[in-house]
Design a protein around this motif. Structure first.
Motif, PDB file in Angstrom:
ATOM      1  N   ALA A  81       3.151   7.693 -21.781  1.00 20.54           N
ATOM      2  CA  ALA A  81       4.349   6.849 -21.915  1.00 20.54           C
ATOM      3  C   ALA A  81       4.705   6.083 -20.711  1.00 20.54           C
ATOM      4  CB  ALA A  81       5.496   7.759 -22.418  1.00 20.54           C
ATOM      5  N   LEU A  82       4.482   6.882 -19.409  1.00 24.14           N
ATOM      6  CA  LEU A  82       4.881   6.391 -18.247  1.00 24.14           C
ATOM      7  C   LEU A  82       3.974   5.211 -17.928  1.00 24.14           C
ATOM      8  CD1 LEU A  82       6.753   6.213 -15.795  1.00 24.14           C
ATOM      9  CD2 LEU A  82       5.420   8.101 -14.677  1.00 24.14           C
ATOM     10  N   SER A  83       2.389   5.615 -17.970  1.00 23.10           N
ATOM     11  CA  SER A  83       1.649   4.485 -17.648  1.00 23.10           C
ATOM     12  C   SER A  83       1.538   3.134 -18.737  1.00 23.10           C
ATOM     13  CB  SER A  83       0.212   5.154 -17.868  1.00 23.10           C
ATOM     14  OG  SER A  83       0.031   6.310 -16.785  1.00 23.10           O
ATOM     15  N   GLY A  84       1.900   3.410 -19.961  1.00 25.34           N
ATOM     16  CA  GLY A  84       1.739   2.669 -21.025  1.00 25.34           C
ATOM     17  C   GLY A  84       2.847   1.484 -20.635  1.00 25.34           C
ATOM     18  N   ILE A  85       4.080   2.160 -20.316  1.00 26.13           N
ATOM     19  CA  ILE A  85       5.219   1.229 -20.022  1.00 26.13           C
ATOM     20  C   ILE A  85       5.070   0.396 -19.054  1.00 26.13           C
ATOM     21  CG2 ILE A  85       7.705   1.117 -19.769  1.00 26.13           C
ATOM     22  CD1 ILE A  85       7.982   3.684 -21.272  1.00 26.13           C
ATOM     23  N   MET A  86       4.774   1.113 -17.668  1.00 28.12           N
ATOM     24  CA  MET A  86       4.461   0.356 -16.332  1.00 28.12           C
ATOM     25  C   MET A  86       3.426  -0.688 -16.823  1.00 28.12           C
ATOM     26  SD  MET A  86       4.464   3.625 -13.741  1.00 28.12           S
ATOM     27  CE  MET A  86       4.104   2.308 -12.314  1.00 28.12           C
ATOM     28  N   ALA A  87       2.358  -0.415 -17.341  1.00 29.30           N
ATOM     29  CA  ALA A  87       1.416  -1.381 -17.694  1.00 29.30           C
ATOM     30  C   ALA A  87       1.627  -2.547 -18.572  1.00 29.30           C
ATOM     31  CB  ALA A  87      -0.135  -0.923 -18.417  1.00 29.30           C
ATOM     32  N   HIS A 105       2.624  14.534  -8.898  1.00 28.77           N
ATOM     33  CA  HIS A 105       3.178  15.960  -8.837  1.00 28.77           C
ATOM     34  C   HIS A 105       4.376  16.122  -9.919  1.00 28.77           C
ATOM     35  CE1 HIS A 105       2.347  15.345  -4.305  1.00 28.77           C
ATOM     36  NE2 HIS A 105       1.431  15.948  -4.852  1.00 28.77           N
ATOM     37  N   TRP A 106       5.016  15.056 -10.483  1.00 31.34           N
ATOM     38  CA  TRP A 106       5.879  15.412 -11.534  1.00 31.34           C
ATOM     39  C   TRP A 106       5.132  15.673 -12.619  1.00 31.34           C
ATOM     40  CZ3 TRP A 106       8.232  11.001 -15.133  1.00 31.34           C
ATOM     41  CH2 TRP A 106       9.167  11.761 -15.987  1.00 31.34           C
ATOM     42  N   LEU A 113       4.153  18.403 -22.504  1.00 32.06           N
ATOM     43  CA  LEU A 113       5.375  17.370 -22.415  1.00 32.06           C
ATOM     44  C   LEU A 113       4.778  16.567 -21.125  1.00 32.06           C
ATOM     45  CD1 LEU A 113       8.147  16.257 -22.350  1.00 32.06           C
ATOM     46  CD2 LEU A 113       8.696  18.142 -20.502  1.00 32.06           C
ATOM     47  N   GLY A 114       3.638  17.260 -20.298  1.00 31.59           N
ATOM     48  CA  GLY A 114       3.110  16.424 -19.334  1.00 31.59           C
ATOM     49  C   GLY A 114       2.407  15.262 -19.762  1.00 31.59           C
ATOM     50  N   ALA A 115       1.502  15.768 -20.971  1.00 32.71           N
ATOM     51  CA  ALA A 115       0.487  14.660 -21.731  1.00 32.71           C
ATOM     52  C   ALA A 115       1.458  13.363 -22.133  1.00 32.71           C
ATOM     53  CB  ALA A 115      -0.148  15.225 -22.726  1.00 32.71           C
ATOM     54  N   ILE A 116       2.514  13.728 -22.895  1.00 31.29           N
ATOM     55  CA  ILE A 116       3.478  12.703 -23.541  1.00 31.29           C
ATOM     56  C   ILE A 116       4.107  11.896 -22.190  1.00 31.29           C
ATOM     57  CG2 ILE A 116       5.326  12.152 -24.507  1.00 31.29           C
ATOM     58  CD1 ILE A 116       4.926  14.790 -26.246  1.00 31.29           C
ATOM     59  N   ARG A 134       0.936  -1.201   0.051  1.00 29.03           N
ATOM     60  CA  ARG A 134      -0.052  -0.134  -0.147  1.00 29.03           C
ATOM     61  C   ARG A 134       0.735   1.242  -0.236  1.00 29.03           C
ATOM     62  NH1 ARG A 134      -4.782  -0.223   4.483  1.00 29.03           N
ATOM     63  NH2 ARG A 134      -4.308   2.192   3.937  1.00 29.03           N
ATOM     64  N   PHE A 135       1.783   1.145   0.818  1.00 28.62           N
ATOM     65  CA  PHE A 135       2.722   2.289   0.871  1.00 28.62           C
ATOM     66  C   PHE A 135       3.441   2.646  -0.441  1.00 28.62           C
ATOM     67  CE2 PHE A 135       6.989   4.244   1.812  1.00 28.62           C
ATOM     68  CZ  PHE A 135       6.676   5.251   2.415  1.00 28.62           C
ATOM     69  N   LEU A 136       4.019   1.706  -1.039  1.00 28.19           N
ATOM     70  CA  LEU A 136       4.790   1.973  -2.255  1.00 28.19           C
ATOM     71  C   LEU A 136       3.711   2.470  -3.437  1.00 28.19           C
ATOM     72  CD1 LEU A 136       7.114  -1.168  -2.277  1.00 28.19           C
ATOM     73  CD2 LEU A 136       7.709   1.053  -1.979  1.00 28.19           C
ATOM     74  N   ILE A 137       2.572   1.862  -3.406  1.00 30.95           N
ATOM     75  CA  ILE A 137       1.582   2.390  -4.481  1.00 30.95           C
ATOM     76  C   ILE A 137       1.195   3.704  -4.379  1.00 30.95           C
ATOM     77  CG2 ILE A 137      -0.687   1.720  -5.291  1.00 30.95           C
ATOM     78  CD1 ILE A 137      -0.379  -1.008  -4.666  1.00 30.95           C
ATOM     79  N   SER A 138       0.853   4.031  -3.217  1.00 33.71           N
ATOM     80  CA  SER A 138       0.499   5.533  -2.660  1.00 33.71           C
ATOM     81  C   SER A 138       1.644   6.450  -3.293  1.00 33.71           C
ATOM     82  CB  SER A 138       0.183   5.553  -1.387  1.00 33.71           C
ATOM     83  OG  SER A 138      -0.844   4.906  -0.868  1.00 33.71           O
ATOM     84  N   ALA A 139       3.014   6.026  -2.589  1.00 33.73           N
ATOM     85  CA  ALA A 139       3.965   6.801  -2.908  1.00 33.73           C
ATOM     86  C   ALA A 139       4.346   7.090  -4.473  1.00 33.73           C
ATOM     87  CB  ALA A 139       5.338   6.223  -2.323  1.00 33.73           C
ATOM     88  N   ILE A 140       3.950   6.038  -5.236  1.00 33.62           N
ATOM     89  CA  ILE A 140       4.410   6.081  -6.668  1.00 33.62           C
ATOM     90  C   ILE A 140       3.185   7.006  -7.308  1.00 33.62           C
ATOM     91  CG2 ILE A 140       4.393   4.804  -9.036  1.00 33.62           C
ATOM     92  CD1 ILE A 140       5.393   2.472  -7.330  1.00 33.62           C
ATOM     93  N   LEU A 141       1.957   6.642  -7.035  1.00 35.31           N
ATOM     94  CA  LEU A 141       1.096   7.618  -7.500  1.00 35.31           C
ATOM     95  C   LEU A 141       1.290   9.174  -7.317  1.00 35.31           C
ATOM     96  CD1 LEU A 141      -2.103   5.334  -6.777  1.00 35.31           C
ATOM     97  CD2 LEU A 141      -1.411   5.913  -9.113  1.00 35.31           C
ATOM     98  N   ASN A 142       1.448   9.364  -5.971  1.00 35.91           N
ATOM     99  CA  ASN A 142       1.561  11.029  -5.721  1.00 35.91           C
ATOM    100  C   ASN A 142       2.825  11.406  -6.407  1.00 35.91           C
ATOM    101  OD1 ASN A 142      -0.413  10.864  -3.845  1.00 35.91           O
ATOM    102  ND2 ASN A 142       0.729  10.198  -2.160  1.00 35.91           N
ATOM    103  N   SER A 143       3.848  10.692  -6.445  1.00 38.00           N
ATOM    104  CA  SER A 143       5.230  10.994  -7.058  1.00 38.00           C
ATOM    105  C   SER A 143       4.859  11.437  -8.491  1.00 38.00           C
ATOM    106  CB  SER A 143       6.283  10.320  -6.814  1.00 38.00           C
ATOM    107  OG  SER A 143       6.535  10.090  -5.614  1.00 38.00           O
ATOM    108  N   ARG A 144       3.973  10.629  -9.005  1.00 37.06           N
ATOM    109  CA  ARG A 144       3.584  10.733 -10.567  1.00 37.06           C
ATOM    110  C   ARG A 144       2.758  11.915 -10.733  1.00 37.06           C
ATOM    111  NH1 ARG A 144      -0.573   9.062 -13.455  1.00 37.06           N
ATOM    112  NH2 ARG A 144      -0.369   8.094 -15.404  1.00 37.06           N
TER     113      ARG A 144
END
Length: 446
Positions: free
Chosen positions: A79-85, A63-64, A72-75, A51-61
């Motif tokens: 790309a990030l969600s597509g590669i992770m999935a 904010h970034w 650039l944010g859209a790209i 749970r902690f790791l998922i929340s940290a990744i989502l929040n960081s994502r």
């Protein structure tokens, strides 16, 4: 000549000595209880870290991407969600295909002796792919992965102590409940989930019940050591609504019974569609779905994610009813898409968010019509969360306890009871079947 009665058969002392209740009082402490406590604690620690790791990744994502230029944010988001999935799907299909979906039907199949449970591959693969899939923003819940990981931890501990087959089944069931308790910090819901949804049959039910209880308790302790105490959803504590308003909660249950019926219907249709894909479309399913999730996340963040953050957002932001109902329809479709793709993840949390949006969308109008009968329209939301879970999963007691524990609104138990049981009966009357029963049958057919 009358025959003498058999004193041995009618002796009250003999009857007491042979009774199961008396044998339990003089029996030795079952080692499974100790093993269940250990396995439950490990489930809480591993599930809490998950749970902690998922929340940290989502929040960081978030904010970034928010800090970047729009284009650039859209790209980056796509790309990030597509590669992770894509990576999540590849790891799942390559190393452990039985970790697809929530994992609950797989645990049920193991307990009914239909499927094996190879914890050596299920545990690391579900942990890794769950972080990738949920961290990408998929509209899926963490409870499915934590339940399957919990069952795997139960099997692992059984292996350590060389438990027999029956003891192993007890530990798997107990830690499955501990997984739900870990996902929502809800030990009572975890206990009830085992006996209302998993429905295992044990040789010694008393010790099995105790093992499940101990496992859920120790899992909650392990979770709270990592994430702290308090309910998952820190919402307003509402007062008990007047009895005159109960008919509104009954109607709410009917509405969610209908919604739950069609949720299950479209979920199965989505699963059938994705399972029919072949070639490049099959191999790139994760990339296509993940990229779409990334686009939606960039366009409007509340449309993606598991659901807990969206629920808190919807309570804290005053949005018009038509926006909330539109968001309800969008997240309904996104949940069907994400789970139907076969990604590792659950549906409990997305259903809670769907129910929240629907209830908040109609609550304002309901308050206008009945201001004295329903002084706090948000109360509908608390009852609606449990009602949708009860309609789809057909486990009303689990839904009731889960709603009470994640919101800490214990004064609303009567409206929640009315909504949950009305929703469950409505879905049943329409001919709907419990979703996990349907999913288990699909896996058995394959």
């Amino acid at each position: 000549m009358e025959s003498k009665p058999n004193n041995q058969n009618i002796n009250p002392l003999n009857s007491i000595l042979q009774s199961r209740r008396f044998k339990e009082t003089i029996g030795k402490l079952n080692p499974v209880l100790f093993w269940a406590a250990i396995a439950g604690f490990l489930t809480g620690v591993i599930g809490g870290s998950f749970r902690f790791l998922i929340s940290a990744i989502l929040n960081s994502r978030v904010h970034w991407i928010d800090s970047l230029d729009k284009i650039l944010g859209a790209i980056i988001s796509i790309a990030l969600s597509g590669i992770m999935a894509y990576l999540g799907f590849w790891i799942m299909r390559r190393f452990s295909p039985d970790t697809s979906g929530s994992g609950i039907p797989q645990i049920e199949g193991m307990l009914s002796r239909h499927f094996p449970l190879v914890w050596q591959r299920v545990l690391p693969v579900k942990f890794t792919t769950g972080i990738l899939i949920l961290g990408s923003g998929m509209v899926m819940g963490r409870e499915g992965p934590t339940i399957q990981m919990g069952g795997s931890i139960g099997k692992m501990v059984a292996t350590w102590f060389r438990a027999n087959h029956e003891q192993t089944r007890v530990l798997v069931a107990a830690c499955g409940g501990a997984g739900l308790a870990t996902a929502f910090n809800a030990p009572l819901a975890g206990i009830m989930f085992v006996f209302e949804e998993l429905k295992p049959v044990f040789e010694d039910e008393v010790h099995a019940y105790r093992a499940v209880t101990l496992s859920c308790i120790s899992a909650t302790v392990g979770l709270q050591l990592i994430l702290g105490t308090g309910p998952v959803l820190k919402l307003t504590q509402f007062e008990t609504p007047p009895l005159a308003s109960l008919w509104i909660f009954a109607l709410l249950g009917v509405a969610f019974g209908i919604i739950g019926y069609y949720f299950n219907f479209f979920l199965v249709k989505s699963l059938n569609f994705f399972s029919s894909l072949r070639g490049i479309y099959y191999h790139l399913t994760g990339l296509f779905v993940g990229s779409f999730i990334g686009l939606m996340s960039w366009f409007y963040t509340p449309t993606t994610g598991g659901g807990e953050e969206m629920i808190i957002w919807s309570f804290n932001n005053v949005e018009p009813s038509h926006i909330l109902l539109l968001l309800f329809a969008v997240r309904f479709g996104m949940t069907i898409l994400c789970y139907g793709s076969g990604a590792p993840g659950g549906i409990f949390a997305p259903m809670l968010s769907i129910a929240t949006l629907f209830c908040l969308g109609i609550a304002k109008q309901t308050h206008i019509w009945f201001p004295t009968i329903l002084p706090y329209p948000e109360v509908l939301t608390i009852a609606g969360m449990g009602a949708l879970v009860a309609a789809t999963v057909r486990a009303p007691l689990t839904a009731i306890l889960l709603t009470l524990e994640i919101t800490a609104n214990y004064l609303l138990i009567l409206p929640i009871l009315v909504s949950c049981f009305t929703a469950s009966m409505t879905a049943h009357g329409m001919g709907g079947r419990p979703i996990y029963t349907v999913l288990l049958e699909r896996k058995l057919q394959k």
